[in-house]
Design an enzyme around this catalytic site. Sequence first.
Site, PDB file in Angstrom:
ATOM      1  N   GLY A  19       0.976  -1.355  -0.030  1.00 16.16           N
ATOM      2  CA  GLY A  19       0.017  -0.058   0.104  1.00 16.16           C
ATOM      3  C   GLY A  19       0.961   1.025   0.163  1.00 16.16           C
ATOM      4  O   GLY A  19       0.493   2.225   0.507  1.00 16.16           O
ATOM      5  N   ARG A  30      -0.162   5.364  -1.742  1.00 15.03           N
ATOM      6  CA  ARG A  30      -1.079   6.599  -1.308  1.00 15.03           C
ATOM      7  C   ARG A  30      -0.914   6.620   0.211  1.00 15.03           C
ATOM      8  O   ARG A  30      -0.582   5.830   1.049  1.00 15.03           O
ATOM      9  CB  ARG A  30      -2.596   6.074  -1.721  1.00 15.03           C
ATOM     10  CG  ARG A  30      -2.853   6.486  -3.171  1.00 15.03           C
ATOM     11  CD  ARG A  30      -4.356   6.529  -3.278  1.00 15.03           C
ATOM     12  NE  ARG A  30      -4.838   5.232  -3.171  1.00 15.03           N
ATOM     13  CZ  ARG A  30      -5.840   4.962  -2.057  1.00 15.03           C
ATOM     14  NH1 ARG A  30      -6.195   6.118  -1.265  1.00 15.03           N
ATOM     15  NH2 ARG A  30      -6.471   3.767  -1.805  1.00 15.03           N
ATOM     16  N   ASN A  89       1.529  -2.295   5.263  1.00 16.35           N
ATOM     17  CA  ASN A  89       1.057  -1.029   5.313  1.00 16.35           C
ATOM     18  C   ASN A  89      -0.676  -0.972   4.756  1.00 16.35           C
ATOM     19  O   ASN A  89      -1.531  -0.444   5.142  1.00 16.35           O
ATOM     20  CB  ASN A  89       1.611   0.293   4.859  1.00 16.35           C
ATOM     21  CG  ASN A  89       0.901   1.460   4.525  1.00 16.35           C
ATOM     22  OD1 ASN A  89       0.541   2.162   5.784  1.00 16.35           O
ATOM     23  ND2 ASN A  89       0.462   1.663   3.731  1.00 16.35           N
ATOM     24  N   SER A  99      -3.510   0.273  14.556  1.00 16.94           N
ATOM     25  CA  SER A  99      -4.454   1.424  14.596  1.00 16.94           C
ATOM     26  C   SER A  99      -4.628   1.438  16.042  1.00 16.94           C
ATOM     27  O   SER A  99      -5.282   0.687  16.776  1.00 16.94           O
ATOM     28  CB  SER A  99      -5.776   1.277  13.686  1.00 16.94           C
ATOM     29  OG  SER A  99      -6.399   2.483  14.188  1.00 16.94           O
ATOM     30  N   TYR A 157     -12.577  -3.690  11.492  1.00 22.54           N
ATOM     31  CA  TYR A 157     -11.250  -3.290  11.611  1.00 22.54           C
ATOM     32  C   TYR A 157     -10.656  -3.328  12.805  1.00 22.54           C
ATOM     33  O   TYR A 157      -9.310  -3.507  12.853  1.00 22.54           O
ATOM     34  CB  TYR A 157     -11.537  -1.737  11.097  1.00 22.54           C
ATOM     35  CG  TYR A 157     -10.472  -0.743  10.856  1.00 22.54           C
ATOM     36  CD1 TYR A 157      -9.522  -0.869   9.759  1.00 22.54           C
ATOM     37  CD2 TYR A 157      -9.988   0.269  11.886  1.00 22.54           C
ATOM     38  CE1 TYR A 157      -8.463  -0.234   9.619  1.00 22.54           C
ATOM     39  CE2 TYR A 157      -8.734   0.964  11.781  1.00 22.54           C
ATOM     40  CZ  TYR A 157      -7.992   0.721  10.681  1.00 22.54           C
ATOM     41  OH  TYR A 157      -6.764   1.297  10.250  1.00 22.54           O
ATOM     42  N   ALA A 215     -10.972  -5.563  15.133  1.00 19.47           N
ATOM     43  CA  ALA A 215     -10.498  -7.063  15.171  1.00 19.47           C
ATOM     44  C   ALA A 215      -9.238  -7.449  14.468  1.00 19.47           C
ATOM     45  O   ALA A 215      -8.364  -7.861  14.820  1.00 19.47           O
ATOM     46  CB  ALA A 215     -11.659  -7.777  14.863  1.00 19.47           C
ATOM     47  N   LYS A 224      -6.894  -5.009  13.345  1.00 22.44           N
ATOM     48  CA  LYS A 224      -5.855  -4.544  13.908  1.00 22.44           C
ATOM     49  C   LYS A 224      -5.244  -5.010  15.298  1.00 22.44           C
ATOM     50  O   LYS A 224      -4.128  -5.008  15.482  1.00 22.44           O
ATOM     51  CB  LYS A 224      -6.212  -2.813  13.758  1.00 22.44           C
ATOM     52  CG  LYS A 224      -6.370  -2.211  12.541  1.00 22.44           C
ATOM     53  CD  LYS A 224      -5.089  -2.337  11.799  1.00 22.44           C
ATOM     54  CE  LYS A 224      -5.183  -1.474  10.385  1.00 22.44           C
ATOM     55  NZ  LYS A 224      -4.051  -1.740   9.335  1.00 22.44           N
ATOM     56  N   ILE A 258      -4.932  10.678  11.721  1.00 21.80           N
ATOM     57  CA  ILE A 258      -3.788  10.928  10.880  1.00 21.80           C
ATOM     58  C   ILE A 258      -4.486  11.782   9.679  1.00 21.80           C
ATOM     59  O   ILE A 258      -5.781  11.451   9.297  1.00 21.80           O
ATOM     60  CB  ILE A 258      -3.219   9.812  10.267  1.00 21.80           C
ATOM     61  CG1 ILE A 258      -2.552   9.179  11.219  1.00 21.80           C
ATOM     62  CG2 ILE A 258      -2.166  10.430   9.163  1.00 21.80           C
ATOM     63  CD1 ILE A 258      -1.610   9.506  12.074  1.00 21.80           C
TER      64      ILE A 258
HETATM   65  P1  NAP Z   1      -5.136   4.987   2.092  1.00 22.50           P
HETATM   66  O1  NAP Z   1      -4.514   6.244   1.898  1.00 22.50           O
HETATM   67  O2  NAP Z   1      -6.531   4.270   1.763  1.00 22.50           O
HETATM   68  O3  NAP Z   1      -4.148   3.815   1.138  1.00 22.50           O
HETATM   69  C1  NAP Z   1      -4.269   2.569   1.120  1.00 22.50           C
HETATM   70  C2  NAP Z   1      -3.144   2.076   0.452  1.00 22.50           C
HETATM   71  O4  NAP Z   1      -3.215   0.292   0.307  1.00 22.50           O
HETATM   72  C3  NAP Z   1      -3.370   2.155  -1.266  1.00 22.50           C
HETATM   73  O5  NAP Z   1      -1.974   2.180  -1.665  1.00 22.50           O
HETATM   74  C4  NAP Z   1      -3.976   0.928  -1.706  1.00 22.50           C
HETATM   75  O6  NAP Z   1      -3.544   0.711  -3.058  1.00 22.50           O
HETATM   76  C5  NAP Z   1      -3.538  -0.200  -0.926  1.00 22.50           C
HETATM   77  N1  NAP Z   1      -4.243  -1.276  -0.838  1.00 22.50           N
HETATM   78  C6  NAP Z   1      -5.650  -1.449  -0.584  1.00 22.50           C
HETATM   79  N2  NAP Z   1      -5.978  -2.622  -0.554  1.00 22.50           N
HETATM   80  C7  NAP Z   1      -4.886  -3.707  -1.011  1.00 22.50           C
HETATM   81  C8  NAP Z   1      -4.590  -4.754  -1.245  1.00 22.50           C
HETATM   82  N3  NAP Z   1      -5.614  -5.686  -1.068  1.00 22.50           N
HETATM   83  N4  NAP Z   1      -3.383  -5.155  -1.775  1.00 22.50           N
HETATM   84  C9  NAP Z   1      -2.296  -4.228  -2.019  1.00 22.50           C
HETATM   85  N5  NAP Z   1      -2.573  -2.739  -1.510  1.00 22.50           N
HETATM   86  C10 NAP Z   1      -3.864  -2.798  -1.174  1.00 22.50           C
HETATM   87  O7  NAP Z   1      -4.731   4.230   3.666  1.00 22.50           O
HETATM   88  P2  NAP Z   1      -3.865   4.833   4.745  1.00 22.50           P
HETATM   89  O8  NAP Z   1      -5.180   5.811   5.513  1.00 22.50           O
HETATM   90  O9  NAP Z   1      -2.818   5.578   4.502  1.00 22.50           O
HETATM   91  O10 NAP Z   1      -3.761   3.840   5.756  1.00 22.50           O
HETATM   92  C11 NAP Z   1      -2.535   3.114   5.710  1.00 22.50           C
HETATM   93  C12 NAP Z   1      -2.528   1.910   7.010  1.00 22.50           C
HETATM   94  O11 NAP Z   1      -2.485   2.815   8.000  1.00 22.50           O
HETATM   95  C13 NAP Z   1      -3.687   1.223   6.814  1.00 22.50           C
HETATM   96  O12 NAP Z   1      -2.994  -0.258   7.373  1.00 22.50           O
HETATM   97  C14 NAP Z   1      -4.418   1.744   8.047  1.00 22.50           C
HETATM   98  O13 NAP Z   1      -5.219   0.989   8.600  1.00 22.50           O
HETATM   99  C15 NAP Z   1      -3.611   2.376   8.663  1.00 22.50           C
HETATM  100  N6  NAP Z   1      -4.102   3.559   9.768  1.00 22.50           N
HETATM  101  C16 NAP Z   1      -4.362   4.768   9.011  1.00 22.50           C
HETATM  102  C17 NAP Z   1      -4.977   5.741   9.930  1.00 22.50           C
HETATM  103  C18 NAP Z   1      -5.407   6.926   9.254  1.00 22.50           C
HETATM  104  O14 NAP Z   1      -5.820   7.891   9.940  1.00 22.50           O
HETATM  105  N7  NAP Z   1      -5.414   7.110   8.015  1.00 22.50           N
HETATM  106  C19 NAP Z   1      -5.050   5.711  11.367  1.00 22.50           C
HETATM  107  C20 NAP Z   1      -4.406   4.288  11.819  1.00 22.50           C
HETATM  108  C21 NAP Z   1      -4.078   3.504  11.081  1.00 22.50           C
HETATM  109  P3  NAP Z   1      -4.869   0.997  -4.378  1.00 22.50           P
HETATM  110  O15 NAP Z   1      -5.028   2.551  -4.193  1.00 22.50           O
HETATM  111  O16 NAP Z   1      -4.093   0.570  -5.384  1.00 22.50           O
HETATM  112  O17 NAP Z   1      -5.988   0.184  -3.818  1.00 22.50           O
END
Ligand code: NAP
Length: 248
Positions: free
Chosen positions: A13, A16, A91, A143, A156, A158, A160, A189
């Site tokens: 991931g 983005r 990630n 998370s 989600y 469960a 994490k 974030i």
């Molecule tokens: P995001 O902006 O939605 O980006 C998700 C990334 O994961 C994208 O690159 C997406 O690729 C990829 N992805 C999704 N499904 C996939 C799959 N089946 N196989 C391979 N790649 C896949 O996510 P984010 O908000 O940055 O979050 C990143 C991580 O941090 C996650 O694990 C999330 O749970 C954790 N997190 C985020 C927050 C927050 O506030 N954002 C808080 C706590 C934890 P495509 O675009 O090509 O689908």
Amino acid sequence: MNKLKDKVALVTGGSRGIGKSIAKRLASEGAIVVINYKQNDSAANETKKEIEDAGGQATISKFDVSDFDTVHQEIDKIIEKFGGLHILINNAGITQDTLLMRMKEDDWDSVISINLKGTFNCTRAVTRNMFKQREGRIINLTSVVGEMGNAGQTNYAASKAGVIGFTKACAREMAPRGITVNAVSPGFIKTDITDQLPEDLRQDYISKIPLNRFGTTEDVAGAVAFLTSDDASYITGEVFRVNGGIYT
Ligand code: NAP
């Protein structure tokens, strides 16, 4: 900075959001970064370009982390191409939020398959190589929701919480081979989603965060970078919180 010179890092991931910042940060420290993603080709190409424009090295590997066989095939290719893999950042993650009473089987399965099974798949696929190298850093994105729960996010939370248990078990299993396994646990974030919140709701969330702001993707990338560094060589099985103090 050349702290990660000659290291190969796979960021799932990595096209983005938080993964993109992690990919850019590790590349800026000298790593050859492999950007994984599932479907958004233009985001992945843009991230690769930004890394290269800044003088870093990046390559792209498109696969679905939830597919056991494909993950193993694609990670084998990366290891063959670069002669090893030193850093894995699990990630890739999704949400599929709804109240439990309304949650469909697929809402549950897809979140568990990508967030938890995806972490298992990728970790399993790098293990043989890291064991042989007797070197490796694995960092799993969990998370604050996996630690404290949140209404509407039972699937989600469960997934994490599962990532935390998985991290601790892997840390014990892999320590004798010189591999550390840690989790990074972000709070709220700043992302496209939080940017779109109505101002009063944003302020309400922020007022609950002791450091009085949302985190940035760079804040998370900094913690991940620390855990890949020599300074973190005695840290394993940890859950490293990056949440502005909202949950301690
Ligand atoms: P995001 O902006 O939605 O980006 C998700 C990334 O994961 C994208 O690159 C997406 O690729 C990829 N992805 C999704 N499904 C996939 C799959 N089946 N196989 C391979 N790649 C896949 O996510 P984010 O908000 O940055 O979050 C990143 C991580 O941090 C996650 O694990 C999330 O749970 C954790 N997190 C985020 C927050 C927050 O506030 N954002 C808080 C706590 C934890 P495509 O675009 O090509 O689908």
